[in-house]
Enzyme design. Structure first.
Site, PDB file in Angstrom:
ATOM      1  N   GLU A   1    -167.753 -81.640  28.491  1.00  0.00           N
ATOM      2  CA  GLU A   1    -167.531 -83.001  28.010  1.00  0.00           C
ATOM      3  C   GLU A   1    -168.865 -83.742  27.991  1.00  0.00           C
ATOM      4  OE1 GLU A   1    -166.456 -86.239  26.469  1.00  0.00           O
ATOM      5  OE2 GLU A   1    -164.813 -84.825  26.822  1.00  0.00           O
TER       6      GLU A   1
ATOM      7  N   ASP B   1    -153.630 -85.176  16.322  1.00  0.00           N
ATOM      8  CA  ASP B   1    -152.653 -86.104  15.746  1.00  0.00           C
ATOM      9  C   ASP B   1    -153.069 -86.496  14.334  1.00  0.00           C
ATOM     10  OD1 ASP B   1    -154.892 -87.409  16.974  1.00  0.00           O
ATOM     11  OD2 ASP B   1    -153.886 -89.335  16.669  1.00  0.00           O
TER      12      ASP B   1
ATOM     13  N   TYR C   1    -154.632 -90.378  25.646  1.00  0.00           N
ATOM     14  CA  TYR C   1    -154.881 -90.477  24.203  1.00  0.00           C
ATOM     15  C   TYR C   1    -153.636 -90.089  23.418  1.00  0.00           C
ATOM     16  CZ  TYR C   1    -156.540 -89.629  19.513  1.00  0.00           C
ATOM     17  OH  TYR C   1    -156.675 -89.665  18.144  1.00  0.00           O
ATOM     18  N   GLU C   2    -152.984 -89.002  23.802  1.00  0.00           N
ATOM     19  CA  GLU C   2    -151.803 -88.556  23.061  1.00  0.00           C
ATOM     20  C   GLU C   2    -150.682 -89.584  23.145  1.00  0.00           C
ATOM     21  OE1 GLU C   2    -150.063 -84.319  22.788  1.00  0.00           O
ATOM     22  OE2 GLU C   2    -148.808 -85.323  24.273  1.00  0.00           O
TER      23      GLU C   2
ATOM     24  N   ASP D   1    -162.760 -84.919  17.987  1.00  0.00           N
ATOM     25  CA  ASP D   1    -163.091 -85.980  17.037  1.00  0.00           C
ATOM     26  C   ASP D   1    -162.836 -85.463  15.613  1.00  0.00           C
ATOM     27  OD1 ASP D   1    -164.360 -87.939  15.401  1.00  0.00           O
ATOM     28  OD2 ASP D   1    -165.648 -88.493  17.072  1.00  0.00           O
TER      29      ASP D   1
ATOM     30  N   ASP E   1    -172.819 -80.336  25.401  1.00  0.00           N
ATOM     31  CA  ASP E   1    -172.219 -79.659  24.253  1.00  0.00           C
ATOM     32  C   ASP E   1    -171.607 -78.318  24.674  1.00  0.00           C
ATOM     33  OD1 ASP E   1    -171.581 -78.667  21.760  1.00  0.00           O
ATOM     34  OD2 ASP E   1    -173.498 -79.197  20.856  1.00  0.00           O
TER      35      ASP E   1
ATOM     36  N   LYS F   1    -164.278 -89.326   7.710  1.00  0.00           N
ATOM     37  CA  LYS F   1    -165.006 -89.534   6.455  1.00  0.00           C
ATOM     38  C   LYS F   1    -165.462 -88.196   5.895  1.00  0.00           C
ATOM     39  CE  LYS F   1    -166.631 -94.192   7.587  1.00  0.00           C
ATOM     40  NZ  LYS F   1    -167.805 -95.081   7.784  1.00  0.00           N
TER      41      LYS F   1
ATOM     42  N   GLU G   1    -162.129 -75.475  28.553  1.00  0.00           N
ATOM     43  CA  GLU G   1    -161.652 -76.644  27.817  1.00  0.00           C
ATOM     44  C   GLU G   1    -162.844 -77.344  27.185  1.00  0.00           C
ATOM     45  OE1 GLU G   1    -158.749 -80.559  27.975  1.00  0.00           O
ATOM     46  OE2 GLU G   1    -158.664 -79.057  29.579  1.00  0.00           O
TER      47      GLU G   1
ATOM     48  N   THR H   1    -151.824 -86.430  27.644  1.00  0.00           N
ATOM     49  CA  THR H   1    -152.998 -87.233  27.942  1.00  0.00           C
ATOM     50  C   THR H   1    -152.762 -88.693  27.542  1.00  0.00           C
ATOM     51  OG1 THR H   1    -153.998 -86.868  25.772  1.00  0.00           O
ATOM     52  CG2 THR H   1    -154.469 -85.240  27.498  1.00  0.00           C
TER      53      THR H   1
END
Length: 248
Positions: A80, A165, A205-206, A129, A107, A133, A55, A203
């Site tokens: 992470e 999303d 976030y979701e 992420d 990373d 921009k 993951e 999650t």
């Protein structure tokens, strides 16, 4: 002499790695449990005896902890860079007594460069992420050099599961994966990307994204079978005919 991942140059990891101060127990987990679970990228990876899932950017670890709990016969690697997310996951690992998760606080590219060919049976990339921009889009994880890394480390038939999303990042990812010959997108109907995978763990976030009206997209790509030497040579020499002679 073979370079270690630390010596090998690659695209810089962007974004913050630490948020608010850790609580006392979280700091203790970082100091004591994280070193025991961390991969040692200075040493060659041990031969794998079981399936391995990776993951990339596990956030708070909700999905990773649920997947590892439900699949004790599978080894999981979680990457992470954000130390607060790592601390949250460590607390859950300690609470459940899980022994099938290894970690890299940093990373994911370092881990991909360290792993041998055909090491992974599944890769998860959930809500990376989006770098919205235009001038920052080169920072997105879904890029040619990282697809090369995934193609090398994923075995034939392995799945790459991607969720976002952000409509633009979904289109970006779909365009690049469909143009990449070593991955296939096998969706046949809208529900194949509108509905999450069986056993999906939502999650935090979701849930927030959906509450704000953004609709997740769930994409599944399959690692194509490895090409023979002759097939690779044919791709490198597109002017070759079936008889092995050049046109013209």
């Amino acid at each position: 002499m073979t370079e270690t991942p630390q010596q090998r140059p690659h695209t810089r990891l962007y974004g913050r790695s630490k948020g608010k101060a850790l609580r006392k127990h979280q700091a203790a987990l970082i100091a004591e449990l994280l070193p025991r679970l961390s991969l040692d990228l200075s040493l060659p990876p041990a031969p794998a005896s079981r399936e391995t899932h990776l993951e990339i950017g596990f956030g708070g670890g909700e999905h990773l902890i649920a997947a590892a709990t439900a699949n004790p016969e599978v080894d999981f690697i979680g990457c992470e860079p954000f130390i607060n997310g790592v601390a949250k996951l460590l607390a859950r690992i300690e609470e459940r007594g899980l022994t099938n998760i290894r970690l890299h606080q940093g990373d994911a590219v370092d881990v991909l460069d360290w792993l041998p060919d055909d090491a992974l049976s599944r890769v998860y990339l959930f809500y990376p992420d989006p770098w919205p921009k235009r001038r920052h889009r080169k920072r997105r994880f879904v890029a040619r050099e990282n697809l090369d890394r995934l193609a090398r480390t994923m075995r034939s038939g392995a799945e790459l599961r991607f969720a976002t999303d952000i409509d633009d990042y979904a289109a970006w990812t779909l365009a690049r994966l469909r143009a990449y010959p070593d991955f296939a997108w096998r969706a046949r109907r809208a529900d194949d990307w509108r509905l999450s995978w069986p056993g999906w763990t939502q999650t935090k976030y979701e849930a927030k994204a959906m509450a704000e009206g953004r609709k997740p997209v769930y994409l599944t790509f399959v690692r194509a079978p490895r090409r023979t030497a002759a097939e690779r040579q044919s791709l490198q020499n597109p002017t070759m005919t079936m008889r092995g002679t050049t046109n013209g």
